[in-house]
Design an enzyme around this catalytic site. Structure first.
Site, PDB file in Angstrom:
ATOM      1  N   ILE A 107      16.071 -20.660  -1.265  1.00 24.47           N
ATOM      2  CA  ILE A 107      15.028 -19.653  -1.455  1.00 24.47           C
ATOM      3  C   ILE A 107      15.445 -18.570  -2.446  1.00 24.47           C
ATOM      4  O   ILE A 107      14.603 -17.801  -2.920  1.00 24.47           O
ATOM      5  CB  ILE A 107      14.617 -19.002  -0.124  1.00 24.47           C
ATOM      6  CG1 ILE A 107      15.819 -18.327   0.544  1.00 24.47           C
ATOM      7  CG2 ILE A 107      13.960 -20.008   0.788  1.00 24.47           C
ATOM      8  CD1 ILE A 107      15.432 -17.402   1.663  1.00 24.47           C
ATOM      9  N   TYR A 195      18.170  -7.154  10.281  1.00 30.20           N
ATOM     10  CA  TYR A 195      17.206  -8.200  10.621  1.00 30.20           C
ATOM     11  C   TYR A 195      15.839  -7.579  10.903  1.00 30.20           C
ATOM     12  O   TYR A 195      14.817  -8.002  10.353  1.00 30.20           O
ATOM     13  CB  TYR A 195      17.715  -8.974  11.828  1.00 30.20           C
ATOM     14  CG  TYR A 195      16.786 -10.041  12.350  1.00 30.20           C
ATOM     15  CD1 TYR A 195      16.362 -11.091  11.535  1.00 30.20           C
ATOM     16  CD2 TYR A 195      16.346 -10.029  13.669  1.00 30.20           C
ATOM     17  CE1 TYR A 195      15.524 -12.084  12.019  1.00 30.20           C
ATOM     18  CE2 TYR A 195      15.517 -11.016  14.169  1.00 30.20           C
ATOM     19  CZ  TYR A 195      15.109 -12.035  13.344  1.00 30.20           C
ATOM     20  OH  TYR A 195      14.274 -13.018  13.833  1.00 30.20           O
ATOM     21  N   LYS A 199      12.291  -7.699   8.669  1.00 30.69           N
ATOM     22  CA  LYS A 199      11.045  -8.242   9.215  1.00 30.69           C
ATOM     23  C   LYS A 199       9.889  -7.252   9.098  1.00 30.69           C
ATOM     24  O   LYS A 199       8.743  -7.647   8.831  1.00 30.69           O
ATOM     25  CB  LYS A 199      11.253  -8.667  10.674  1.00 30.69           C
ATOM     26  CG  LYS A 199      12.079  -9.939  10.815  1.00 30.69           C
ATOM     27  CD  LYS A 199      11.463 -11.102  10.064  1.00 30.69           C
ATOM     28  CE  LYS A 199      12.214 -12.394  10.248  1.00 30.69           C
ATOM     29  NZ  LYS A 199      11.623 -13.517   9.489  1.00 30.69           N
TER      30      LYS A 199
END
Length: 373
Positions: A107, A195, A199
């Site tokens: 990615i 994290y 998000k």
């Protein structure tokens, strides 16, 4: 870009050294006036017509993690094996490789990812590539690269090629100042992990791309996901998977959270069902781009008691990991998912007793339980 290439190489090395990791849908066609990234003048496209009445052509990034393989299996049953491509930067197990199309996809390599989308006429993209909470705290620069830079590549490609894009979010997108019992869809979000920050960034960027470029972005905030098909992968809620493996193998389990730490949880089949349902929901039914989904909420002590109904001799001790405990204490205790239930009919199938029975039915066939029985 040497920095991105070096980070990409680091991601590959890290993951390779780790042992873990209906009906016919109509894809709407939108006209996007401005692309977030310019298309190269020498870009080579396959001129293949695609009928809106056909099944979607699906790409799953980060597909060898906890959810990707199960999602691919579900989608292949629905849309056909050849229409669902699983991808990762790790080598797949034989059973995964031979179960359907698999492709290498990094990615952080924008050009390669864009070629995959174009050459395979992708129309739906499920973006699962991410470093989880505890792993991300141990390597913040890597988590920032994978979770944020990788997301930007996916968003630009999805907007450029009119994809329907799904990006999972998490209970970790909330923080200690968020209401915890219950946590609504819309409230203050100030997470304290890279994290969680990544998000929240994904939720807001996806919503921005929806309103700015017309991107069909869809997102669910997952609770802790419990699955028999994968090993724990570094998440704060992974104790709820580890307990089953330890109960079967040794009869002893050491939990790294306090016994009264309550968190929302979900069995993987419910998670995958919700993911497919929100992707198939008519666009006009969605009142928001990101939804909470919930099934059950329990503590380590409550889970251990239910497990001990199947393995009475299980010995449970607690050795609290301060990092994981601090993360868990900043997360929701219960999710308010009334909007998902109202807008697109979300309904879970598994409560705690069904969850435990199902986990042992998958894991216990060759175990101490089977031998005892």
């Amino acid at each position: 870009m040497p920095i991105v290439k070096n980070v990409s190489r680091a991601v590959s090395q890290l993951l390779q050294s780790s042992g873990c990791g209906c009906g016919i849908s109509i894809v709407p066609v939108r006209c996007i006036g401005v692309s977030p990234r310019q298309v190269a003048s020498d870009a080579s496209f396959h001129s293949v017509s695609f009928s809106e009445s056909d099944h979607p052509r699906v790409l799953i990034t980060g597909g060898l993690g906890q959810l990707g393989v199960g999602l691919a299996k579900l989608l292949r049953k629905r849309f056909g094996k050849s229409n669902v491509i699983l991808s990762d930067i790790r080598k797949p197990a034989d059973n995964v490789f031979y179960s359907g199309p698999f492709i290498y996809a990094d990615i952080l390599d924008y050009k390669n990812l864009r070629e995959i989308v174009v050459n395979n006429r992708i129309t739906w993209l499920f973006h699962y590539s991410a470093l989880l909470s505890a792993v991300g705290e141990a390597n913040v620069p890597l988590a920032r690269a994978v979770n944020i830079t990788g997301l930007h590549n996916v968003l630009d490609i999805a907007a450029e090629h009119n994809l329907r894009l799904f990006v999972p979010s998490t209970i970790g997108a909330f923080g200690p100042t968020s209401p915890r019992d219950p946590t609504p869809d819309l409230c203050i979000q100030r997470p304290r992990t890279i994290y969680g920050v990544s998000k929240v960034h994904a939720e807001l960027m996806g919503e921005y791309y929806h309103y700015r470029y017309g991107l069909d972005f869809r997102c669910l905030r997952y609770p802790g996901i419990i699955s028999a098909d994968s090993q724990p992968g570094g998440g704060t809620t992974d104790y709820a998977v580890q307990i089953f493996h330890d109960a079967i193998k040794t009869g002893k389990f050491q939990c790294n959270l306090k016994p009264d730490t309550r968190l929302p949880m979900m069995y993987i089949d419910d998670c995958l069902k919700a993911t497919l349902e929100v992707m198939e929901a008519p666009a006009e039914a969605l009142s928001m781009r990101t939804y909470n989904i919930s099934a059950m909420s329990f503590t380590p002590e409550e889970l251990a008691q239910e497990v001990q109904k199947h393995v009475p001799e299980l010995q449970v001790t607690y050795n609290v990991d301060e990092v994981r405990q601090a993360i868990a204490d900043s997360w929701p205790m219960n999710f308010d998912d009334r909007n998902a239930r109202r807008d697109w009919g979300w309904k879970h199938d598994y409560d705690l007793p069904e969850l435990v029975t199902t986990m042992f039915s998958f894991l216990g066939s060759d175990s101490r339980i089977a031998q005892a029985n």
